[in-house]
Design a protein around this motif. Structure first.
Motif, PDB file in Angstrom:
ATOM      1  N   VAL A 122       0.894  -1.145  -0.096  1.00 14.95           N
ATOM      2  CA  VAL A 122      -0.019  -0.222  -0.069  1.00 14.95           C
ATOM      3  C   VAL A 122       0.870   1.237  -0.096  1.00 14.95           C
ATOM      4  N   ASN A 123       1.752   1.134   0.838  1.00 16.41           N
ATOM      5  CA  ASN A 123       2.803   2.345   0.924  1.00 16.41           C
ATOM      6  C   ASN A 123       3.679   2.546  -0.352  1.00 16.41           C
ATOM      7  N   ALA A 124       3.929   1.542  -0.898  1.00 13.25           N
ATOM      8  CA  ALA A 124       4.721   1.641  -2.214  1.00 13.25           C
ATOM      9  C   ALA A 124       3.915   2.246  -3.317  1.00 13.25           C
ATOM     10  N   LEU A 125       2.486   1.945  -3.447  1.00 11.30           N
ATOM     11  CA  LEU A 125       1.688   2.439  -4.497  1.00 11.30           C
ATOM     12  C   LEU A 125       1.506   4.020  -4.177  1.00 11.30           C
ATOM     13  N   ARG A 126       1.375   4.360  -2.766  1.00 12.90           N
ATOM     14  CA  ARG A 126       1.162   5.804  -2.166  1.00 12.90           C
ATOM     15  C   ARG A 126       2.389   6.564  -2.656  1.00 12.90           C
ATOM     16  N   ALA A 127       3.578   5.957  -2.639  1.00 12.79           N
ATOM     17  CA  ALA A 127       4.804   6.812  -2.821  1.00 12.79           C
ATOM     18  C   ALA A 127       4.945   6.920  -4.330  1.00 12.79           C
ATOM     19  N   ALA A 128       4.494   5.687  -4.993  1.00 11.86           N
ATOM     20  CA  ALA A 128       4.826   5.898  -6.576  1.00 11.86           C
ATOM     21  C   ALA A 128       3.937   6.872  -7.315  1.00 11.86           C
ATOM     22  N   TYR A 129       2.696   7.058  -6.652  1.00 17.33           N
ATOM     23  CA  TYR A 129       1.607   7.816  -7.145  1.00 17.33           C
ATOM     24  C   TYR A 129       1.026   8.784  -6.270  1.00 17.33           C
ATOM     25  N   PRO A 130       1.918   9.781  -5.627  1.00 23.87           N
ATOM     26  CA  PRO A 130       1.559  10.742  -4.717  1.00 23.87           C
ATOM     27  C   PRO A 130       0.165  11.502  -5.029  1.00 23.87           C
ATOM     28  N   ARG A 131      -0.002  11.802  -6.174  1.00 23.07           N
ATOM     29  CA  ARG A 131      -1.410  12.611  -6.315  1.00 23.07           C
ATOM     30  C   ARG A 131      -2.419  11.690  -6.791  1.00 23.07           C
ATOM     31  N   ALA A 132      -2.184  10.465  -6.782  1.00 20.41           N
ATOM     32  CA  ALA A 132      -3.561   9.671  -7.465  1.00 20.41           C
ATOM     33  C   ALA A 132      -4.383   9.463  -6.166  1.00 20.41           C
ATOM     34  N   HIS A 133      -5.731   9.062  -6.587  1.00 17.75           N
ATOM     35  CA  HIS A 133      -6.451   8.861  -5.538  1.00 17.75           C
ATOM     36  C   HIS A 133      -6.559   7.413  -5.427  1.00 17.75           C
ATOM     37  N   LEU A 134      -6.318   6.954  -4.039  1.00 21.03           N
ATOM     38  CA  LEU A 134      -6.025   5.407  -3.952  1.00 21.03           C
ATOM     39  C   LEU A 134      -7.102   5.060  -2.872  1.00 21.03           C
ATOM     40  N   GLN A 135      -7.600   3.866  -3.217  1.00 28.58           N
ATOM     41  CA  GLN A 135      -8.872   3.391  -2.583  1.00 28.58           C
ATOM     42  C   GLN A 135      -8.356   2.081  -2.379  1.00 28.58           C
ATOM     43  N   LEU A 136      -8.979   1.542  -0.868  1.00 27.06           N
ATOM     44  CA  LEU A 136      -8.881   0.318  -0.499  1.00 27.06           C
ATOM     45  C   LEU A 136     -10.149  -0.635  -0.428  1.00 27.06           C
ATOM     46  N   ILE A 137     -10.048  -1.906  -0.771  1.00 24.13           N
ATOM     47  CA  ILE A 137     -11.148  -2.639  -0.592  1.00 24.13           C
ATOM     48  C   ILE A 137     -10.955  -3.741   0.342  1.00 24.13           C
ATOM     49  N   GLY A 138     -11.672  -4.034   1.386  1.00 19.05           N
ATOM     50  CA  GLY A 138     -11.396  -5.071   2.243  1.00 19.05           C
ATOM     51  C   GLY A 138     -12.417  -4.976   3.458  1.00 19.05           C
ATOM     52  N   ASN A 139     -11.985  -5.489   4.472  1.00 17.57           N
ATOM     53  CA  ASN A 139     -12.708  -5.475   5.880  1.00 17.57           C
ATOM     54  C   ASN A 139     -12.483  -3.996   6.299  1.00 17.57           C
ATOM     55  N   PRO A 140     -13.626  -3.181   6.615  1.00  8.49           N
ATOM     56  CA  PRO A 140     -13.445  -1.731   6.792  1.00  8.49           C
ATOM     57  C   PRO A 140     -12.661  -1.658   8.058  1.00  8.49           C
ATOM     58  N   SER A 141     -13.174  -2.533   9.123  1.00  6.42           N
ATOM     59  CA  SER A 141     -12.447  -2.335  10.568  1.00  6.42           C
ATOM     60  C   SER A 141     -10.890  -2.351  10.496  1.00  6.42           C
ATOM     61  N   ILE A 142     -10.534  -3.432   9.484  1.00  3.29           N
ATOM     62  CA  ILE A 142      -8.912  -3.770   9.246  1.00  3.29           C
ATOM     63  C   ILE A 142      -8.145  -2.635   8.461  1.00  3.29           C
ATOM     64  N   LEU A 143      -9.050  -2.235   7.541  1.00  5.98           N
ATOM     65  CA  LEU A 143      -8.559  -1.041   6.648  1.00  5.98           C
ATOM     66  C   LEU A 143      -8.126   0.179   7.340  1.00  5.98           C
ATOM     67  N   ARG A 144      -8.652   0.180   8.487  1.00  6.43           N
ATOM     68  CA  ARG A 144      -8.679   1.721   9.317  1.00  6.43           C
ATOM     69  C   ARG A 144      -7.128   1.672   9.707  1.00  6.43           C
ATOM     70  N   LEU A 145      -6.473   0.587   9.807  1.00  8.97           N
ATOM     71  CA  LEU A 145      -4.819   0.694  10.272  1.00  8.97           C
ATOM     72  C   LEU A 145      -4.059   1.306   9.174  1.00  8.97           C
ATOM     73  N   ALA A 146      -4.446   1.477   7.896  1.00  8.86           N
ATOM     74  CA  ALA A 146      -3.893   2.033   6.633  1.00  8.86           C
ATOM     75  C   ALA A 146      -3.960   3.512   6.809  1.00  8.86           C
ATOM     76  N   PRO A 147      -3.052   4.442   6.265  1.00  8.22           N
ATOM     77  CA  PRO A 147      -2.821   5.766   6.241  1.00  8.22           C
ATOM     78  C   PRO A 147      -4.105   6.385   5.235  1.00  8.22           C
ATOM     79  N   LEU A 148      -5.073   5.992   4.976  1.00 11.02           N
ATOM     80  CA  LEU A 148      -6.019   6.192   3.831  1.00 11.02           C
ATOM     81  C   LEU A 148      -7.465   6.127   4.236  1.00 11.02           C
ATOM     82  N   LYS A 149      -7.993   7.001   3.912  1.00  9.37           N
ATOM     83  CA  LYS A 149      -9.378   7.263   4.277  1.00  9.37           C
ATOM     84  C   LYS A 149     -10.499   6.718   3.326  1.00  9.37           C
ATOM     85  N   ASP A 150     -10.251   6.536   2.099  1.00 12.42           N
ATOM     86  CA  ASP A 150     -11.407   5.921   1.055  1.00 12.42           C
ATOM     87  C   ASP A 150     -11.513   4.402   1.275  1.00 12.42           C
ATOM     88  N   HIS A 151     -12.295   3.916   1.869  1.00 10.40           N
ATOM     89  CA  HIS A 151     -12.595   2.275   2.113  1.00 10.40           C
ATOM     90  C   HIS A 151     -13.858   1.719   1.507  1.00 10.40           C
TER      91      HIS A 151
END
Length: 312
Positions: free
Chosen positions: A16-45
């Motif tokens: 996840v962090n590698a994608l964020r670093a490679a595309y700093p201006r992109a909109h990055l969305q995570l799909i998974g278990n919402p309660s677990i996804l909150r551990l990542a530094p991203l808000k769009d779940h």
């Protein structure tokens, strides 16, 4: 896309962090278990169990329109999923406007799972310079954890134990944990047991003198573990969280492959049970390893990796 248990997602954070670093201006969305996804530094779940995502797995018929809408403007989709018949790859290729990559998250050949999960990024030429999972509790989360610990008046060094796990064969016996906690306490350490809401059977068996904390969510757990001087637990999600916040971590391994699933951090250590049978691992062996790690932590300079894990 990444479903699975807590540890599975924590070990995906370097990708996840590698994608964020490679595309700093992109909109990055995570799909998974919402309660677990909150551990990542991203808000769009997006909930992997939502109707929109479920439309990917319909065995017959066209892809529902709401599913097409969710994926239609995606430039790159990386889905960690078992797709033996390539039906998921076929559907994603049909509806994703950009590139869709489905990659089996199950590691093979003794490769650590973090390296395995970074492989498709490297195939695509995406740099992955930091292979360490990192979770950064916010200042207010750390303050709340501090208040909780202050109320319980636990001594220092503070040791967190997690006696639960996803499978009983992966668990060191509760009686062994209780004896370990007693011996650590007699040496002046503060010991707290951390348990999740699904581990009620473990909580009910804990002795009254052992402080038990049941965090309200995973970010609260991360903040509590960040405050600890040492974490001791089975091969389970909280151990990976502890390592990801920079806390020295001692993980007890039974039948699972430690080379593949060990927490990934320079301060993480493992103990393998004889013959993969956790009851055969002695309290003395765990105690000695814990005392060695506590001594090492006390000699560590204050600007250790944990001080770099805090986010504002």
């Amino acid at each position: 896309m990444r479903s699975g248990a807590i540890g599975d997602f924590v070990l995906t954070l370097p990708a996840v962090n590698a994608l964020r670093a490679a595309y700093p201006r992109a909109h990055l969305q995570l799909i998974g278990n919402p309660s677990i996804l909150r551990l990542a530094p991203l808000k769009d779940h997006v909930d992997v169990n939502s109707a929109e995502v479920a439309g990917l797995y319909n065995p017959v018929g066209p892809v529902p329109e709401r599913t097409r809408t969710l994926f239609s403007d995606v430039d790159l989709l990386l889905a960690y999923a078992v797709d033996t018949d390539r039906s998921l790859q076929s559907r994603l290729t049909e509806i994703v406007s950009g590139r869709a990559v489905v990659y089996d998250p199950r590691p093979t050949g003794g490769v650590h799972v973090v390296e395995h999960l970074l492989t498709p990024l490297r195939w695509m030429g995406i740099p992955a310079s930091d292979p360490m999972p990192r979770i950064r509790p916010a200042v207010d989360e750390l303050a709340q954890a501090g208040e909780i610990l202050k109320r319980h008046g636990l001594a220092s060094p503070l040791i967190a134990i997690h006696p639960g796990s996803g499978g009983r064969d992966k668990c060191w016996p509760l009686t062994s944990y209780f004896e370990l906690a007693r011996r650590l306490a007699t040496r002046g350490a503060g010991v707290m047991a951390v348990c999740g809401p699904v581990e009620r059977d473990v909580v009910d068996e804990l002795p009254a003198h052992l402080t038990c904390l049941v965090p309200r969510d995973l970010r609260s757990l991360a903040a509590l573990l960040h405050a600890a001087d040492l974490f001791i637990g089975n091969d389970s999600g909280p151990g990976h969280i502890a390592a990801a916040v920079g806390t020295p971590t001692l993980t007890l391994f039974g039948p699972t492959d430690a080379e593949t699933w060990a927490p990934r951090h320079s301060l993480a250590r493992i103990l393998k049970s004889p013959g993969g049978h956790l009851p055969a691992l002695s309290v003395e062996a765990v105690l000695n390893a814990a005392l060695e790690m506590i001594a090492a932590e006390r000699s560590r300079p204050p600007d250790s990796s944990r001080s770099q894990s805090v986010s504002t």
